[in-house]
Write a protein that holds these residues in place. Structure first.
Motif, PDB file in Angstrom:
ATOM      1  N   LEU A  42       2.148   1.803  -3.517  1.00  0.00           N
ATOM      2  CA  LEU A  42       1.075   2.319  -4.372  1.00  0.00           C
ATOM      3  C   LEU A  42       0.770   3.780  -4.052  1.00  0.00           C
ATOM      4  O   LEU A  42       0.604   4.601  -4.960  1.00  0.00           O
ATOM      5  CB  LEU A  42      -0.182   1.458  -4.228  1.00  0.00           C
ATOM      6  CG  LEU A  42      -0.069   0.027  -4.749  1.00  0.00           C
ATOM      7  CD1 LEU A  42      -1.290  -0.786  -4.352  1.00  0.00           C
ATOM      8  CD2 LEU A  42       0.133   0.002  -6.249  1.00  0.00           C
ATOM      9  N   ASP A  43       0.702   4.120  -2.754  1.00  0.00           N
ATOM     10  CA  ASP A  43       0.427   5.498  -2.349  1.00  0.00           C
ATOM     11  C   ASP A  43       1.536   6.446  -2.777  1.00  0.00           C
ATOM     12  O   ASP A  43       1.270   7.589  -3.159  1.00  0.00           O
ATOM     13  CB  ASP A  43       0.226   5.591  -0.833  1.00  0.00           C
ATOM     14  CG  ASP A  43      -1.094   4.996  -0.386  1.00  0.00           C
ATOM     15  OD1 ASP A  43      -1.969   4.739  -1.247  1.00  0.00           O
ATOM     16  OD2 ASP A  43      -1.245   4.757   0.830  1.00  0.00           O
ATOM     17  N   GLN A  96       2.833  13.831 -11.324  1.00  0.00           N
ATOM     18  CA  GLN A  96       2.161  13.159 -12.446  1.00  0.00           C
ATOM     19  C   GLN A  96       3.071  13.015 -13.664  1.00  0.00           C
ATOM     20  O   GLN A  96       2.834  12.175 -14.518  1.00  0.00           O
ATOM     21  CB  GLN A  96       0.884  13.917 -12.830  1.00  0.00           C
ATOM     22  CG  GLN A  96      -0.164  13.945 -11.736  1.00  0.00           C
ATOM     23  CD  GLN A  96      -0.651  12.558 -11.350  1.00  0.00           C
ATOM     24  OE1 GLN A  96      -0.710  11.654 -12.168  1.00  0.00           O
ATOM     25  NE2 GLN A  96      -0.991  12.379 -10.085  1.00  0.00           N
ATOM     26  N   LYS A 106       0.835  -1.207   0.000  1.00  0.00           N
ATOM     27  CA  LYS A 106       0.000   0.000   0.000  1.00  0.00           C
ATOM     28  C   LYS A 106       0.869   1.256   0.000  1.00  0.00           C
ATOM     29  O   LYS A 106       0.575   2.220  -0.711  1.00  0.00           O
ATOM     30  CB  LYS A 106      -0.939   0.003   1.207  1.00  0.00           C
ATOM     31  CG  LYS A 106      -1.891   1.188   1.228  1.00  0.00           C
ATOM     32  CD  LYS A 106      -2.811   1.141   2.429  1.00  0.00           C
ATOM     33  CE  LYS A 106      -3.793   2.262   2.526  1.00  0.00           C
ATOM     34  NZ  LYS A 106      -3.546   3.498   1.896  1.00  0.00           N
ATOM     35  N   ASN A 131       5.384   6.055 -13.651  1.00  0.00           N
ATOM     36  CA  ASN A 131       4.816   5.246 -12.575  1.00  0.00           C
ATOM     37  C   ASN A 131       5.049   3.766 -12.900  1.00  0.00           C
ATOM     38  O   ASN A 131       4.293   3.178 -13.673  1.00  0.00           O
ATOM     39  CB  ASN A 131       3.326   5.543 -12.439  1.00  0.00           C
ATOM     40  CG  ASN A 131       2.681   4.804 -11.294  1.00  0.00           C
ATOM     41  OD1 ASN A 131       3.228   3.840 -10.780  1.00  0.00           O
ATOM     42  ND2 ASN A 131       1.511   5.258 -10.892  1.00  0.00           N
ATOM     43  N   TYR A 179       3.413   6.333  -5.432  1.00  0.00           N
ATOM     44  CA  TYR A 179       3.266   6.703  -6.847  1.00  0.00           C
ATOM     45  C   TYR A 179       1.950   7.417  -7.120  1.00  0.00           C
ATOM     46  O   TYR A 179       1.876   8.240  -8.026  1.00  0.00           O
ATOM     47  CB  TYR A 179       3.435   5.469  -7.746  1.00  0.00           C
ATOM     48  CG  TYR A 179       4.883   5.073  -7.834  1.00  0.00           C
ATOM     49  CD1 TYR A 179       5.792   5.846  -8.545  1.00  0.00           C
ATOM     50  CD2 TYR A 179       5.353   3.957  -7.172  1.00  0.00           C
ATOM     51  CE1 TYR A 179       7.129   5.516  -8.610  1.00  0.00           C
ATOM     52  CE2 TYR A 179       6.701   3.608  -7.230  1.00  0.00           C
ATOM     53  CZ  TYR A 179       7.579   4.396  -7.944  1.00  0.00           C
ATOM     54  OH  TYR A 179       8.907   4.077  -7.994  1.00  0.00           O
ATOM     55  N   LYS A 180       0.938   7.138  -6.344  1.00  0.00           N
ATOM     56  CA  LYS A 180      -0.339   7.831  -6.510  1.00  0.00           C
ATOM     57  C   LYS A 180      -0.184   9.314  -6.167  1.00  0.00           C
ATOM     58  O   LYS A 180      -0.764  10.180  -6.829  1.00  0.00           O
ATOM     59  CB  LYS A 180      -1.394   7.189  -5.597  1.00  0.00           C
ATOM     60  CG  LYS A 180      -2.739   7.852  -5.627  1.00  0.00           C
ATOM     61  CD  LYS A 180      -3.691   7.163  -4.670  1.00  0.00           C
ATOM     62  CE  LYS A 180      -4.975   7.924  -4.548  1.00  0.00           C
ATOM     63  NZ  LYS A 180      -5.831   7.361  -3.496  1.00  0.00           N
ATOM     64  N   ASN A 181       0.613   9.604  -5.144  1.00  0.00           N
ATOM     65  CA  ASN A 181       0.771  10.978  -4.668  1.00  0.00           C
ATOM     66  C   ASN A 181       1.978  11.684  -5.265  1.00  0.00           C
ATOM     67  O   ASN A 181       2.228  12.836  -4.943  1.00  0.00           O
ATOM     68  CB  ASN A 181       0.880  10.982  -3.139  1.00  0.00           C
ATOM     69  CG  ASN A 181      -0.376  10.442  -2.496  1.00  0.00           C
ATOM     70  OD1 ASN A 181      -1.467  10.636  -3.011  1.00  0.00           O
ATOM     71  ND2 ASN A 181      -0.220   9.743  -1.393  1.00  0.00           N
ATOM     72  N   SER A 182       2.731  11.011  -6.119  1.00  0.00           N
ATOM     73  CA  SER A 182       3.935  11.630  -6.685  1.00  0.00           C
ATOM     74  C   SER A 182       3.584  12.490  -7.891  1.00  0.00           C
ATOM     75  O   SER A 182       2.463  12.494  -8.381  1.00  0.00           O
ATOM     76  CB  SER A 182       4.961  10.568  -7.065  1.00  0.00           C
ATOM     77  OG  SER A 182       4.493   9.799  -8.145  1.00  0.00           O
ATOM     78  N   ARG A 231       2.136   1.083 -12.441  1.00  0.00           N
ATOM     79  CA  ARG A 231       0.945   1.166 -13.288  1.00  0.00           C
ATOM     80  C   ARG A 231       1.206   0.394 -14.574  1.00  0.00           C
ATOM     81  O   ARG A 231       2.122   0.705 -15.321  1.00  0.00           O
ATOM     82  CB  ARG A 231       0.645   2.617 -13.618  1.00  0.00           C
ATOM     83  CG  ARG A 231      -0.619   2.781 -14.383  1.00  0.00           C
ATOM     84  CD  ARG A 231      -0.901   4.232 -14.604  1.00  0.00           C
ATOM     85  NE  ARG A 231      -2.285   4.350 -15.019  1.00  0.00           N
ATOM     86  CZ  ARG A 231      -2.862   5.469 -15.275  1.00  0.00           C
ATOM     87  NH1 ARG A 231      -2.203   6.590 -15.153  1.00  0.00           N
ATOM     88  NH2 ARG A 231      -4.109   5.495 -15.661  1.00  0.00           N
TER      89      ARG A 231
END
Length: 187
Positions: free
Chosen positions: A153-154, A161, A150, A165, A156-159, A168
């Motif tokens: 994943l978080d 854009q 988690k 990634n 790269y989600k919050n890095s 993904r």
């Protein structure tokens, strides 16, 4: 004069063919396990508590899962349980932990089994279908329950854009029948 020649090709093919033939429906499970490993192993810097799965190829996994005793399968299970159970230290022996996890997931309806196959048999004695099903389930459970996964994943989600990634998955192509084609591990 013609000399009769035995068909040695048939014998050779038969002798090198594994005892178990993976169906097209199982091929994706091998790819899924491999893709998880290729995707998350390089991300250990982001989540030091992530237990890396061993390095392997899909072909090695296909061969090793058919064996009764396999260090590769043992190491995949131990690393997966370490991640799934959010352990700081790797798990050395998985017999009790794996059986308990399967029982817990059955109670939560997160695995489609009528009975825990590990209650009456050790993992290495299970048939290949069941071993593959359990391995794939361990990967899925890491995606939903592992704090280390988690956090990756978080991250790269919050890095940014604009930053690539690596967790993904994007298909490398689509054919005329709208089937997606994927590549993992750079091979």
């Amino acid at each position: 004069m013609e000399i009769p020649v035995e068909n040695t090709t048939e014998t050779f093919i038969h002798d090198t063919t594994p005892a178990f033939q993976f169906s097209p429906l199982q091929q994706w499970e091998i790819a899924f396990i491999y893709a998880f490993s290729c995707t998350f192993n390089p991300q250990q810097e982001i989540a030091p508590s992530y237990h890396k799965l061993p390095d392997f190829t899909p072909e090695e996994l296909e061969l090793e899962i058919q064996k009764q005793d396999s260090d590769l399968i043992r190491n995949i299970i131990c690393a997966s349980l370490g991640n799934l159970l959010n352990r700081k230290n790797p798990i050395e022996s998985f017999k009790i932990s794996l059986s308990q996890v399967v029982t817990d997931k059955m109670k939560a309806f997160e695995i489609d089994l009528e009975a825990n196959p590990l209650a009456k048999s050790e993992f290495h004695l299970l048939n290949t279908d069941v071993k593959l099903f359990i391995l794939r389930s361990l990967i899925e459970w890491q995606l939903q329950d592992s704090l280390a996964v988690k956090s990756i994943l978080d991250y790269y989600k919050n890095s940014n854009q604009n930053q690539p990634n690596p967790v993904r998955a994007i298909p490398i192509g689509i054919d005329s029948k709208k089937r997606n084609y994927w590549q993992f591990g750079g091979e």
